[in-house]
Design a protein around this motif. Structure first.
Motif, short mmCIF file in Angstrom:
data_model
loop_
_atom_site.label_atom_id
_atom_site.label_comp_id
_atom_site.label_asym_id
_atom_site.label_seq_id
_atom_site.Cartn_x
_atom_site.Cartn_y
_atom_site.Cartn_z
N MET A 22 34.76 37.98 -44.31
CA MET A 22 35.99 37.93 -43.86
C MET A 22 36.04 37.64 -42.18
O MET A 22 36.91 36.64 -41.83
N ALA A 23 35.10 37.80 -41.57
CA ALA A 23 35.00 37.69 -40.09
C ALA A 23 34.95 36.13 -40.01
O ALA A 23 35.53 35.37 -39.24
N ASP A 24 33.89 35.52 -40.64
CA ASP A 24 33.81 34.12 -40.71
C ASP A 24 35.07 33.29 -41.16
O ASP A 24 35.19 32.24 -40.25
N LYS A 25 35.57 33.72 -41.98
CA LYS A 25 36.81 33.00 -42.51
C LYS A 25 37.85 33.00 -41.51
O LYS A 25 38.75 32.33 -41.24
N MET A 33 34.12 43.07 -35.69
CA MET A 33 35.50 42.79 -35.15
C MET A 33 36.52 42.53 -36.29
O MET A 33 37.62 42.99 -36.33
N TYR A 34 36.11 42.21 -37.35
CA TYR A 34 36.91 42.35 -38.60
C TYR A 34 36.92 43.71 -39.16
O TYR A 34 38.05 44.17 -39.45
N ILE A 55 43.76 34.34 -48.28
CA ILE A 55 42.40 34.49 -48.70
C ILE A 55 42.16 35.32 -49.63
O ILE A 55 41.73 34.96 -50.74
N LEU A 56 42.88 36.61 -49.55
CA LEU A 56 42.85 37.66 -50.56
C LEU A 56 44.03 37.57 -51.45
O LEU A 56 43.93 38.55 -52.48
#
Length: 80
Positions: A22-25, A33-34, A55-56
């Motif tokens: 998720m952090a990457d996306k 951080m996410y 995304i989700l």
């Protein structure tokens, strides 16, 4: 309005995404951080919320808790 962090976490896990995914996306520096956002320690930025919903595959109507729900949640914590 309050963001429904529970649904975000459940959907992320159901879809098999890690906090690092998720952090990457979201183009965040790292998973921490996410995680801070998902745990409620930091707030999602508006553009991040839009990306998380996409995304989700969470409908925007389910992504936010109503004002009434937020009040009930706060009151129940005060009683505890």
């Amino acid at each position: 309005m309050k963001v429904n962090l529970d649904i975000i976490e459940k959907k992320r896990k159901t879809k098999g995404f890690t906090i690092y995914d998720m952090a990457d996306k979201l183009k965040l520096t790292n998973g921490s951080m996410y995680w801070k956002r998902e745990a409620g320690q930091c707030k999602f930025k508006p553009e991040e919320i839009m990306m998380v919903a996409k995304i989700l595959q969470i409908p925007m109507t389910k992504l936010f808790l109503s004002e009434e729900y937020s009040k009930m949640e706060i009151e129940s914590k005060e009683v505890s």
